[in-house]
Write a protein that holds these residues in place. Structure first.
Motif, PDB file in Angstrom:
ATOM      1  N   PHE A 274       0.770  -1.218  -0.323  1.00 30.07           N
ATOM      2  CA  PHE A 274      -0.016   0.133   0.054  1.00 30.07           C
ATOM      3  C   PHE A 274       0.858   1.171  -0.458  1.00 30.07           C
ATOM      4  CE2 PHE A 274      -2.585  -3.650   2.009  1.00 30.07           C
ATOM      5  CZ  PHE A 274      -4.229  -3.086   1.287  1.00 30.07           C
ATOM      6  N   GLU A 275       0.510   2.101  -1.258  1.00 30.14           N
ATOM      7  CA  GLU A 275       1.796   2.797  -0.882  1.00 30.14           C
ATOM      8  C   GLU A 275       2.694   2.859  -0.452  1.00 30.14           C
ATOM      9  OE1 GLU A 275       0.369   5.837   2.031  1.00 30.14           O
ATOM     10  OE2 GLU A 275      -1.949   6.160   0.165  1.00 30.14           O
TER      11      GLU A 275
ATOM     12  N   LYS B 108       4.617   0.081   0.413  1.00 32.40           N
ATOM     13  CA  LYS B 108       4.812  -0.271   1.810  1.00 32.40           C
ATOM     14  C   LYS B 108       4.404  -1.607   1.815  1.00 32.40           C
ATOM     15  CE  LYS B 108       5.657   0.422   6.406  1.00 32.40           C
ATOM     16  NZ  LYS B 108       4.926   1.250   7.676  1.00 32.40           N
TER      17      LYS B 108
END
Length: 232
Positions: free
Chosen positions: A136-137, A139
Motif C-alpha cells: 500500500f503506497e 510499503k
C-alpha cells in the motif's frame, strides 16, 4: 437484566473440553482470577487460550498450565512463567506468539466483525514466512486474520445489572476488547450496581457484549516483588 451467578462453578459449568477462551489481563493485572480457579476445579482440558501472557507459575493461567489443561496458547509474552517455558521447549504445549499490537488488533477486529486486516508488523521476519503480503503506497503489509472465542472471561471493577462494565485504570487492558470478541462473555466484578446508576459516558463495555455476571473479590497478587536492602 443479565444473569447474575452466585458461584463461579455455575458461571463456567458449560465450558467444555476443547473450548477456545479469551482471558483478560496483563501480567496479573485485570485477570479474572476467580473464573480461572473455577476452571481449574472443573478440570476442563484441551483448552485453547487467547491471552497476552500465561500468568505466573502459581497464579492465574499458570494454574491451568500446571494442570495440563491448556493445549494451545495464543499470546505475545512468555514472561517469567518457568512451566510455560518448559512445556514450550518440550513440545507439550502448542504456542503461537505474535507482536502485542497485532494480538490486540486481531481481538478488536474479531469483536468488530472484521475478518482480517493488513499490518506492517512482522513484515520481513519469520512471522511473514508463507503468509500473504500486499503493498500500500509502496510499503509492504502482512495479512492478519481476526480472533474470536467461544467464551471470554474478563475482570471489571464495577458492573450494573444490565451488564455495563467499568474498569480500573490499566486493569482495562485486554478486557474491553475481549468482551466484544467472545460468543459468551462472563464478567467477574468487584461489585454489581443497579441499572441506571452509571453515567453512560463512563461505561467502558456496553452490556450488549456481556452475557453473565458474578461478583468476585480480587486477591491482588504481586507478580514480581522487588525490594532493596535497608542501610546497615
Amino acid at each position: 437484566m443479565k444473569p447474575i451467578f452466585h458461584t463461579f462453578a455455575e458461571a463456567v459449568q458449560d465450558i467444555p473440553d476443547g473450548a477456545t477462551l479469551m482471558v483478560g489481563g496483563f501480567g496479573l493485572v485485570g485477570i479474572p482470577e476467580n473464573l480461572i480457579l473455577a476452571l481449574v476445579e472443573k478440570g476442563v482440558k484441551d483448552l485453547t487460550i487467547i491471552s497476552n501472557n500465561c500468568g505466573i507459575d502459581d497464579w492465574g493461567l499458570g494454574l491451568l498450565l500446571k494442570n495440563r489443561q491448556i493445549k494451545r496458547m495464543v499470546g505475545s509474552y512468555v514472561g517469567g512463567n518457568k512451566e510455560f517455558e518448559r512445556q514450550l521447549i518440550s513440545g507439550e504445549l502448542e504456542v503461537k506468539l505474535m507482536p502485542q499490537g497485532t494480538l490486540a488488533e486481531k481481538i478488536r477486529a474479531g469483536g468488530a466483525g472484521i475478518p482480517a486486516f493488513y499490518t506492517p508488523a512482522g513484515v520481513g521476519t519469520i512471522i511473514a514466512d508463507g503468509r500473504e503480503t500486499r503493498e500500500f503506497e509502496g510499503k509492504p503489509y502482512l495479512l492478519e486474520e481476526a480472533l474470536t472465542a467461544d467464551y471470554s472471561l474478563i475482570r471489571a471493577a464495577k458492573a450494573d445489572t444490565m451488564g455495563n462494565l467499568k474498569y480500573n485504570k490499566t486493569a482495562r487492558n485486554f478486557n474491553s476488547m475481549m468482551a466484544a470478541a467472545g460468543r459468551i462473555t462472563i464478567a467477574e466484578a468487584e461489585e454489581i450496581q443497579e441499572a441506571g446508576s452509571f453515567d453512560p459516558d463512563t461505561v467502558h463495555t456496553p452490556g450488549i457484549y456481556v452475557q453473565r455476571l458474578i461478583v468476585g473479590k480480587q486477591h491482588k497478587r504481586i507478580e514480581q516483588l522487588t525490594v532493596r536492602t535497608s542501610p546497615a
